[in-house]
Design a protein around this motif. Structure first.
Motif, short mmCIF file in Angstrom:
data_model
loop_
_atom_site.label_atom_id
_atom_site.label_comp_id
_atom_site.label_asym_id
_atom_site.label_seq_id
_atom_site.Cartn_x
_atom_site.Cartn_y
_atom_site.Cartn_z
N ARG A 18 0.86 -1.13 -0.11
CA ARG A 18 0.07 -0.10 -0.01
C ARG A 18 1.02 1.27 0.19
N ILE A 73 -0.96 -0.95 -4.23
CA ILE A 73 -2.42 -1.15 -4.09
C ILE A 73 -2.94 0.07 -3.74
N SER A 74 -4.12 0.41 -4.46
CA SER A 74 -4.89 1.63 -4.13
C SER A 74 -5.87 1.46 -3.17
N ALA A 116 -9.04 2.01 -3.68
CA ALA A 116 -10.14 1.45 -4.02
C ALA A 116 -10.19 -0.05 -4.19
N PHE A 117 -8.86 -0.55 -4.76
CA PHE A 117 -8.54 -1.96 -4.61
C PHE A 117 -8.76 -2.43 -3.40
N LEU A 118 -8.17 -1.96 -2.46
CA LEU A 118 -8.19 -2.69 -1.12
C LEU A 118 -9.42 -2.82 -0.68
N GLU A 172 -12.38 -3.20 -2.23
CA GLU A 172 -13.07 -4.44 -2.86
C GLU A 172 -12.35 -5.75 -2.52
N ALA A 173 -11.09 -5.64 -2.31
CA ALA A 173 -10.24 -6.84 -2.00
C ALA A 173 -10.92 -7.40 -0.37
N GLU A 174 -11.01 -6.44 0.43
CA GLU A 174 -11.34 -6.64 1.69
C GLU A 174 -12.80 -7.36 1.62
N ARG A 175 -13.46 -6.75 0.71
CA ARG A 175 -15.23 -7.11 0.58
C ARG A 175 -15.10 -8.63 0.28
N THR A 224 -4.31 -7.55 3.35
CA THR A 224 -5.07 -6.86 3.63
C THR A 224 -5.05 -6.10 4.93
#
Length: 297
Positions: free
Chosen positions: A21, A26-27, A29-31, A33-36, A199
């Protein structure tokens, strides 16, 4: 193997996430979505796989569950003293007090998997299943100023409860899961913990650490030192041994859940303080967990 070496790969993944990060790879926004994706898609299969084929003795786990309830309630009550002690406004207190009693499930399953394999994951999953409704009740109650608003919604959509409930149901019913389907579930499960730990690291935030140094030290002391001592005393008092004792002690010394920040923001709590609690707790646990595991084992 020394506990520090067992835990090292997991903590290295957390640090890897932080480095990714910070480097910009890692942006934000990507983080998000990845966490979800990890939380709702990968995590339930991990719990289902651990429980569906496990040899379970629910009756034998009752003392472990009672001890888990004991140290969790004690940590919640001790943490609640921070409001008058540090003169915190309700939104800050409710967000930060999660640091005294909430636990990071990614770290829980990664550590127990490293220490005891699938049986370890199945055992601590039972404890997580009992504790998740309780810690969510505490958190939502305080963040909602005692109204309990939103608690049912938070519990119904919690993927930990989905995974544990479905795995237990399949186990108790003796459900024969087709091999191709179970293999697909296993592929998803295998990805959950490494990505989850990355994450966790990517979500570390340091902006508010200095501003809230005193309450952070207080809450982290309860979560990472006092709670394990209470768990140890309860294990000795109730005669808890073997894998149940190991799962209980690991659960008691976990850092705060990253979901504490998400819940605080969603319920108009102090997001910066919640992020500081998660960050400081995670970093401190990298030191306290190996030391405590070495001492307690």
């Amino acid at each position: 193997m020394h506990p520090a070496l067992v835990l090292l790969p997991d903590f290295l993944l957390i640090l890897c996430g932080f480095a990714l990060r910070r480097s910009g790879f890692i942006s934000a926004a990507f983080l998000a979505e990845a966490e979800r994706f990890i939380y709702f898609i990968l995590f339930p299969p991990l719990l289902f796989r651990a429980l569906a084929h496990a040899t379970l003795d629910i009756a034998a786990s009752v003392p472990m569950l009672a001890a888990g309830l004991l140290f969790t309630v004690a940590a919640f009550l001790l943490g609640s003293a921070a409001k008058p002690l540090f003169k915190l406004p309700q939104p800050s207190f409710a967000a930060g007090n999660q640091g005294a009693y909430r636990f990071n499930s990614y770290v829980a399953f990664a550590v127990m998997g490293a220490l005891a394999g699938e049986p370890g994951i199945a055992t601590i999953a039972l404890l997580c299943g009992a504790m998740v409704p309780i810690v969510n009740l505490f958190a939502v109650w305080q963040l909602a100023h005692g109204s309990g608003r939103g608690m049912g919604h938070e519990l119904i959509r919690n993927p930990i409860i989905w995974g544990i409930s479905s795995g237990l149901a399949a186990n108790l019913a003796g459900l024969a899961i087709p091999a191709p389907l179970f293999a697909a579930i296993s592929h998803l499960a295998d990805a959950a913990l490494p990505l989850g730990l990355i994450t966790v690291g990517a979500g570390l935030r340091f902006e508010a650490l200095r501003r809230f140094a005193a309450p952070l030290l207080y809450w982290n002391g309860i979560k990472l030192l006092v709670a394990p001592l209470i768990a140890l005393a309860a294990a000795q008092l109730l005669g808890i041994s073997g894998l149940y004792r190991q799962a209980l002690l690991v659960m008691s010394m976990l850092p705060t859940a990253t979901s504490a920040y998400i819940l605080a923001v969603r319920m108009q709590g102090d997001g910066k303080l919640a992020a500081a609690v998660v960050t400081s707790s995670t970093l401190a646990a990298m030191l306290t967990m190996p030391l405590l595991l070495s001492w307690l084992q």
